[in-house]
Design a protein around this motif. Structure first.
Motif, PDB file in Angstrom:
ATOM      1  N   UNK A  25       0.808  -1.224   0.000  1.00 37.92           N
ATOM      2  CA  UNK A  25       0.000   0.000   0.000  1.00 37.92           C
ATOM      3  C   UNK A  25       0.844   1.278   0.000  1.00 37.92           C
ATOM      4  N   UNK A  26       2.143   1.153   0.229  1.00 37.65           N
ATOM      5  CA  UNK A  26       3.036   2.314   0.202  1.00 37.65           C
ATOM      6  C   UNK A  26       3.837   2.235  -1.104  1.00 37.65           C
ATOM      7  N   UNK A  27       3.625   3.173  -2.022  1.00 41.70           N
ATOM      8  CA  UNK A  27       4.268   3.085  -3.342  1.00 41.70           C
ATOM      9  C   UNK A  27       5.788   2.985  -3.273  1.00 41.70           C
ATOM     10  N   UNK A  28       6.295   1.925  -3.870  1.00 37.28           N
ATOM     11  CA  UNK A  28       7.730   1.672  -4.026  1.00 37.28           C
ATOM     12  C   UNK A  28       8.514   1.505  -2.728  1.00 37.28           C
ATOM     13  N   UNK A  29       7.845   1.317  -1.616  1.00 33.11           N
ATOM     14  CA  UNK A  29       8.536   1.038  -0.358  1.00 33.11           C
ATOM     15  C   UNK A  29       8.320  -0.436  -0.058  1.00 33.11           C
ATOM     16  N   UNK A  30       9.435  -1.181  -0.108  1.00 32.47           N
ATOM     17  CA  UNK A  30       9.375  -2.622   0.098  1.00 32.47           C
ATOM     18  C   UNK A  30      10.745  -3.115   0.541  1.00 32.47           C
ATOM     19  N   UNK A  31      10.792  -4.176   1.318  1.00 32.94           N
ATOM     20  CA  UNK A  31      12.083  -4.645   1.821  1.00 32.94           C
ATOM     21  C   UNK A  31      12.849  -5.553   0.860  1.00 32.94           C
ATOM     22  N   UNK A  32      12.287  -5.837  -0.297  1.00 32.71           N
ATOM     23  CA  UNK A  32      12.892  -6.821  -1.197  1.00 32.71           C
ATOM     24  C   UNK A  32      14.309  -6.438  -1.602  1.00 32.71           C
ATOM     25  N   UNK A  33      14.504  -5.213  -2.035  1.00 33.23           N
ATOM     26  CA  UNK A  33      15.831  -4.803  -2.490  1.00 33.23           C
ATOM     27  C   UNK A  33      16.855  -4.904  -1.368  1.00 33.23           C
ATOM     28  N   UNK A  34      16.501  -4.473  -0.179  1.00 34.31           N
ATOM     29  CA  UNK A  34      17.423  -4.552   0.956  1.00 34.31           C
ATOM     30  C   UNK A  34      17.754  -6.007   1.295  1.00 34.31           C
ATOM     31  N   UNK A  35      16.759  -6.870   1.247  1.00 33.45           N
ATOM     32  CA  UNK A  35      17.000  -8.290   1.540  1.00 33.45           C
ATOM     33  C   UNK A  35      17.912  -8.905   0.487  1.00 33.45           C
ATOM     34  N   UNK A  36      17.683  -8.571  -0.780  1.00 37.42           N
ATOM     35  CA  UNK A  36      18.539  -9.094  -1.854  1.00 37.42           C
ATOM     36  C   UNK A  36      19.972  -8.601  -1.668  1.00 37.42           C
ATOM     37  N   UNK A  37      20.142  -7.334  -1.323  1.00 37.31           N
ATOM     38  CA  UNK A  37      21.484  -6.782  -1.112  1.00 37.31           C
ATOM     39  C   UNK A  37      22.196  -7.512   0.024  1.00 37.31           C
ATOM     40  N   UNK A  38      21.530  -7.657   1.145  1.00 39.61           N
ATOM     41  CA  UNK A  38      22.147  -8.286   2.319  1.00 39.61           C
ATOM     42  C   UNK A  38      22.478  -9.749   2.051  1.00 39.61           C
ATOM     43  N   UNK A  39      21.530 -10.476   1.491  1.00 41.18           N
ATOM     44  CA  UNK A  39      21.751 -11.904   1.228  1.00 41.18           C
ATOM     45  C   UNK A  39      22.848 -12.119   0.195  1.00 41.18           C
ATOM     46  N   UNK A  40      22.857 -11.311  -0.849  1.00 35.53           N
ATOM     47  CA  UNK A  40      23.894 -11.432  -1.880  1.00 35.53           C
ATOM     48  C   UNK A  40      25.255 -11.079  -1.318  1.00 35.53           C
ATOM     49  N   UNK A  41      25.298 -10.069  -0.472  1.00 38.63           N
ATOM     50  CA  UNK A  41      26.554  -9.637   0.136  1.00 38.63           C
ATOM     51  C   UNK A  41      27.195 -10.799   0.892  1.00 38.63           C
ATOM     52  N   UNK A  42      26.404 -11.534   1.661  1.00 38.77           N
ATOM     53  CA  UNK A  42      26.963 -12.616   2.474  1.00 38.77           C
ATOM     54  C   UNK A  42      27.050 -13.949   1.750  1.00 38.77           C
ATOM     55  N   UNK A  43      26.141 -14.199   0.808  1.00 38.52           N
ATOM     56  CA  UNK A  43      26.065 -15.534   0.210  1.00 38.52           C
ATOM     57  C   UNK A  43      26.504 -15.599  -1.247  1.00 38.52           C
ATOM     58  N   UNK A  44      26.784 -14.459  -1.856  1.00 32.98           N
ATOM     59  CA  UNK A  44      27.327 -14.455  -3.205  1.00 32.98           C
ATOM     60  C   UNK A  44      26.341 -14.035  -4.282  1.00 32.98           C
TER      61      UNK A  44
END
Length: 166
Positions: A25-44
């Protein structure tokens, strides 16, 4: 791919989907990008790619899909690949720099999403310029989600990533 890593990816994809639906319900505010960044940073970078594709497809089954689905996969995959490479090459990057990077990724995501207009034969610049306020929302949301999620996910993923890469 080991079963434990596959199960972890499934849980992370589910976390992205739930987070995206919860903040729909909040336009373009979502945790997906942050989760992808964090997971990729640690897991490749490969993990980032899988997480980007799985999260997009699964969440768009609920939220709706269209020509933008492919562009979302591309945008989040680019972010996942870049974040994974940063994690490999610059493993001790300060959290503040990574939070700023998360904000920049929100702007990058919006730019890549706007490129879809060129593919479908529409005008790029009016669409991109009209979307800048939404891209800024995404960037600010990424920074906030990153600051909140980084300590928690890092604690979980740092140990798991080291164990699974052995």
């Amino acid at each position: 791919m080991p079963t434990k890593k596959l199960a972890l990816l499934g849980v992370l994809i589910a976390l992205c989907v739930v987070g995206r639906i919860a903040f729909a319900s909040i336009p373009n505010v979502q945790p997906v990008t942050a989760i992808i960044i964090i997971c990729s940073f640690w897991m490749g970078p490969v993990t980032g790619l899988i997480l980007a594709c799985g999260s997009t497809i699964a969440s768009n089954m609920v939220l709706g899909s269209g020509t933008w689905t492919v562009t979302q996969i591309i945008a989040w995959s680019i972010i996942g690949l870049m974040s994974g490479m940063i994690g490999k090459w610059f493993h001790k990057t300060p959290v503040v720099i990574l939070a700023i990077y998360a904000g920049v990724c929100g702007l990058l995501y919006g730019f890549v999403m706007s490129l879809e207009r060129l593919v479908v034969g529409k005008l790029f610049w009016p669409y991109y310029l009209a979307g800048i306020p939404f891209d800024v929302n995404h960037a600010i949301g990424n920074v906030v989600f990153f600051i909140i999620l980084f300590p928690v996910l890092s604690k979980l993923l740092k140990e798991r990533a080291a164990y699974m890469l052995q």
